[in-house]
Design a protein around this motif. Structure first.
Motif, PDB file in Angstrom:
ATOM      1  N   LEU A  15      16.021  -5.118 -18.550  1.00  0.00           N
ATOM      2  CA  LEU A  15      15.263  -6.379 -18.547  1.00  0.00           C
ATOM      3  C   LEU A  15      15.212  -6.996 -19.949  1.00  0.00           C
TER       4      LEU A  15
ATOM      5  N   THR B 152      13.502  16.002  -6.776  1.00  0.00           N
ATOM      6  CA  THR B 152      12.211  16.147  -6.090  1.00  0.00           C
ATOM      7  C   THR B 152      12.357  17.102  -4.901  1.00  0.00           C
TER       8      THR B 152
ATOM      9  N   SER C 296      17.464   7.376 -10.966  1.00  0.00           N
ATOM     10  CA  SER C 296      16.556   7.352  -9.805  1.00  0.00           C
ATOM     11  C   SER C 296      17.092   8.225  -8.679  1.00  0.00           C
TER      12      SER C 296
ATOM     13  N   LEU D 210      14.092 -14.133 -14.004  1.00  0.00           N
ATOM     14  CA  LEU D 210      14.639 -14.467 -15.324  1.00  0.00           C
ATOM     15  C   LEU D 210      15.909 -15.313 -15.178  1.00  0.00           C
TER      16      LEU D 210
ATOM     17  N   ASN E 159      15.643   0.771 -16.869  1.00  0.00           N
ATOM     18  CA  ASN E 159      15.242  -0.497 -16.244  1.00  0.00           C
ATOM     19  C   ASN E 159      14.625  -1.443 -17.267  1.00  0.00           C
TER      20      ASN E 159
ATOM     21  N   GLN F 163      12.010  -9.164 -11.114  1.00  0.00           N
ATOM     22  CA  GLN F 163      11.847  -9.721 -12.466  1.00  0.00           C
ATOM     23  C   GLN F 163      13.183 -10.257 -12.997  1.00  0.00           C
ATOM     24  N   TYR F 164      14.245  -9.546 -12.693  1.00  0.00           N
ATOM     25  CA  TYR F 164      15.574  -9.955 -13.175  1.00  0.00           C
ATOM     26  C   TYR F 164      15.976 -11.300 -12.561  1.00  0.00           C
TER      27      TYR F 164
ATOM     28  N   PHE G  86      20.912  -1.224 -15.542  1.00  0.00           N
ATOM     29  CA  PHE G  86      20.372  -1.087 -14.185  1.00  0.00           C
ATOM     30  C   PHE G  86      21.143  -0.008 -13.405  1.00  0.00           C
TER      31      PHE G  86
ATOM     32  N   ARG H 261      15.340  11.568  -7.045  1.00  0.00           N
ATOM     33  CA  ARG H 261      15.093  11.815  -5.616  1.00  0.00           C
ATOM     34  C   ARG H 261      15.489  13.238  -5.232  1.00  0.00           C
TER      35      ARG H 261
ATOM     36  N   VAL I 292       7.840   9.840  -3.400  1.00  0.00           N
ATOM     37  CA  VAL I 292       8.676   9.640  -4.595  1.00  0.00           C
ATOM     38  C   VAL I 292       9.768   8.608  -4.289  1.00  0.00           C
ATOM     39  N   ASP I 293      10.389   8.734  -3.109  1.00  0.00           N
ATOM     40  CA  ASP I 293      11.443   7.797  -2.720  1.00  0.00           C
ATOM     41  C   ASP I 293      10.893   6.373  -2.627  1.00  0.00           C
TER      42      ASP I 293
ATOM     43  N   ARG J 186      11.967  -4.373 -10.444  1.00  0.00           N
ATOM     44  CA  ARG J 186      12.930  -4.708 -11.508  1.00  0.00           C
ATOM     45  C   ARG J 186      13.826  -5.866 -11.069  1.00  0.00           C
TER      46      ARG J 186
ATOM     47  N   ILE K  85      10.336   4.968  -6.054  1.00  0.00           N
ATOM     48  CA  ILE K  85      11.589   4.585  -6.720  1.00  0.00           C
ATOM     49  C   ILE K  85      12.071   3.246  -6.164  1.00  0.00           C
ATOM     50  N   ARG K  86      12.015   3.116  -4.838  1.00  0.00           N
ATOM     51  CA  ARG K  86      12.451   1.849  -4.229  1.00  0.00           C
ATOM     52  C   ARG K  86      11.580   0.685  -4.688  1.00  0.00           C
TER      53      ARG K  86
ATOM     54  N   ASN L 293       9.930   0.474  -7.516  1.00  0.00           N
ATOM     55  CA  ASN L 293      10.249   0.188  -8.924  1.00  0.00           C
ATOM     56  C   ASN L 293      11.544  -0.618  -9.047  1.00  0.00           C
ATOM     57  N   ASN L 294      12.557  -0.217  -8.273  1.00  0.00           N
ATOM     58  CA  ASN L 294      13.835  -0.931  -8.330  1.00  0.00           C
ATOM     59  C   ASN L 294      13.696  -2.367  -7.822  1.00  0.00           C
TER      60      ASN L 294
END
Lengths: 225, 224
Positions: A49, A168, A161, B52, A45, B48-49, A154, A165, B34-35, B45, B38-39, B41-42
């Motif tokens: 960016l 985990t 990712s 930009l 990621n 931010q993308y 990405f 999951r 955890v799920d 991202r 992850i969501r 974080n994505n």
């Protein structure tokens, strides 16, 4: 070895303790691997960016250059039209000025507008400049920047990712098996054997699940760990 | 008379079952946490993308607008200059100053040539979306501004959606951590219940209350 000897509590204690150690080690390794995969996702990621920033900066510079050329090209075209008008004027001073304009000013202006204002391929049928084509050509002049693809990073991050999951889930199964084995260690009698069997079954299931997720994910990434 | 020995194993199975339920609950919650992470974080991202991309698009549009508007302004200036010179030439002709009138008319022709070239190059006249509907009319600036703003606005809308998603999932992930802490307390209480005889039911009951609270909270977060 008889059935009685195998179910001897002291022997069982040692066997279960060894099993707990093995499962603990496997769980720790699984947790480590799950975290490594999570870090790889974060790295991908971050790389995406950074790539997007680099590509954006390069594109901004290309657009700036294209519009700078377009400004010079339009000024050259306008002053050329003015010189044409001077040429057909009845005023001799204007004709003389036109001659000097063509000799001294217009060539310099044309140089500034190169190549947008000078090359035929950038001239549209309506007489306007093909700014998009010039931009595409500028982009292709820097293949390293053109090759930068943030979406690829990405996509890789999404793959990691997704793997994280499922890993985990595998780690959770291993932790649950540890719980059952712990119960087997502290219990006695028939319940102990049942807990031990369940613990081993969940452990093997978790391990198999973990390995399948790893193999599928690594194959999906073309062999990249 | 011999008193019967106290039964220290009473409700031990119940406590074991509760511990098992709590373990599975905690494990599932860990997976959900955890799920959600992850969501989050994505989405972060993506946010931010898109920010930009929107910023780059604004830079590009700035360059384009500067070019389009400068060309248009110069074209309007040349058109008006040509007209003013033509009027002045007529006035001079009327006053008998024919030589000056001829010179000025030539200047007017030069400005007109500049203006005509500008019209052919300007997006505001050449593009049918913005070109004036009448011969002396003004270009459709509203349409131009609307078109210019569309792509950055679309990107900003996507950025906002991604940012909202990030806050949503990040909030869920945080809440799951809080619930996991509650379950750790339940584990502690169940451990006490396991070792205590007299207070076994009290500790087990407290653990059940906490586990129920955690389950309700988890359900609420999952639905929200």
């Amino acid at each position: 070895m008889t059935e009685k000897q195998r179910l001897d509590p002291a022997r069982m204690d040692v066997m279960i303790a060894i099993l707990i150690a093995l499962v603990s080690l496997t769980t720790a390794l699984a947790a480590w691997r799950t975290n490594v995969v999570g870090s790889r996702a974060a790295d991908a990621n971050r790389q995406g960016l950074i790539d997007a920033l680099k590509k954006g900066a390069a594109q901004n510079e290309d657009w700036r250059k294209v519009y700078e050329e377009a400004g010079y090209a339009s000024r050259f075209a306008i002053e050329s039209a003015a010189a044409d008008a001077m040429d057909v004027s009845k005023d001799e001073t204007l004709k003389a000025a036109a001659k000097n304009l063509r000799q001294y000013l217009l060539p310099s202006m044309q140089l500034l507008s190169e190549p947008l204002g000078t090359q035929e391929k950038y001239l549209k049928s309506d007489g306007n400049f093909d700014i998009e084509k010039r931009f595409a050509d500028l982009e292709s002049e820097a293949p390293d920047l053109l090759a930068i693809d943030p979406q690829a990073s990405f996509k890789l991050a999404d793959q990691y990712s997704s793997e994280q999951r499922w890993l985990t889930v595998g780690t959770v199964l291993l932790a649950i098996s540890l719980f059952w084995l712990g119960l087997a260690e502290i219990q006695s009698g028939r319940g102990r054997t049942g807990n031990l069997t369940l613990g081993i079954a969940v452990y093997l299931l978790g391990l198999l699940f973990f390995l399948i997720v790893e193999v599928v994910s690594i194959v999906g990434r073309g062999g990249v760990l | 008379m011999n008193e019967p020995a106290p039964n220290t194993d009473r409700f031990r199975t119940l406590v074991l079952v509760l511990t098992l339920i709590n373990t599975i609950f905690a494990a599932t919650l860990f997976g959900l946490q955890v799920d959600a992470n992850i969501r989050a974080n994505n989405a972060n991202r993506d946010s931010q993308y898109y920010a930009l991309l929107a910023s780059n698009e604004l830079v590009r549009l700035g360059q384009q607008s500067a070019y389009d508007l400068e060309l248009f302004a110069n074209t309007v200036k040349d058109t008006q200059q040509s007209l003013v010179m033509e009027f002045t030439a007529l006035e001079l002709e009327k006053n008998g100053n024919k030589d000056s009138a001829v010179r000025l008319r030539s200047q007017s022709e030069i400005s007109k040539a500049r203006s005509e070239k500008g019209v052919s190059l300007s997006l505001f006249y050449a593009d049918p979306r913005y070109a004036p509907k009448e011969p002396d009319g003004m270009p459709d600036f509203q349409a131009y501004l609307a078109d210019q703003g569309k792509s950055p606005n679309d990107l900003v809308a996507k950025q906002n959606a991604a940012s909202d998603a990030y806050h949503k999932w990040n909030g869920k992930a945080d809440a799951y951590v809080a619930i996991l802490t509650l379950l750790a307390i339940a584990f502690f209480l169940l451990g006490l219940a396991q070792s205590s005889v007299r207070m076994r039911l009290v500790f087990a009951g407290s653990a059940v209350v906490i586990m129920t609270l955690a389950a309700v909270w988890t359900g609420y977060i999952m639905i929200a």
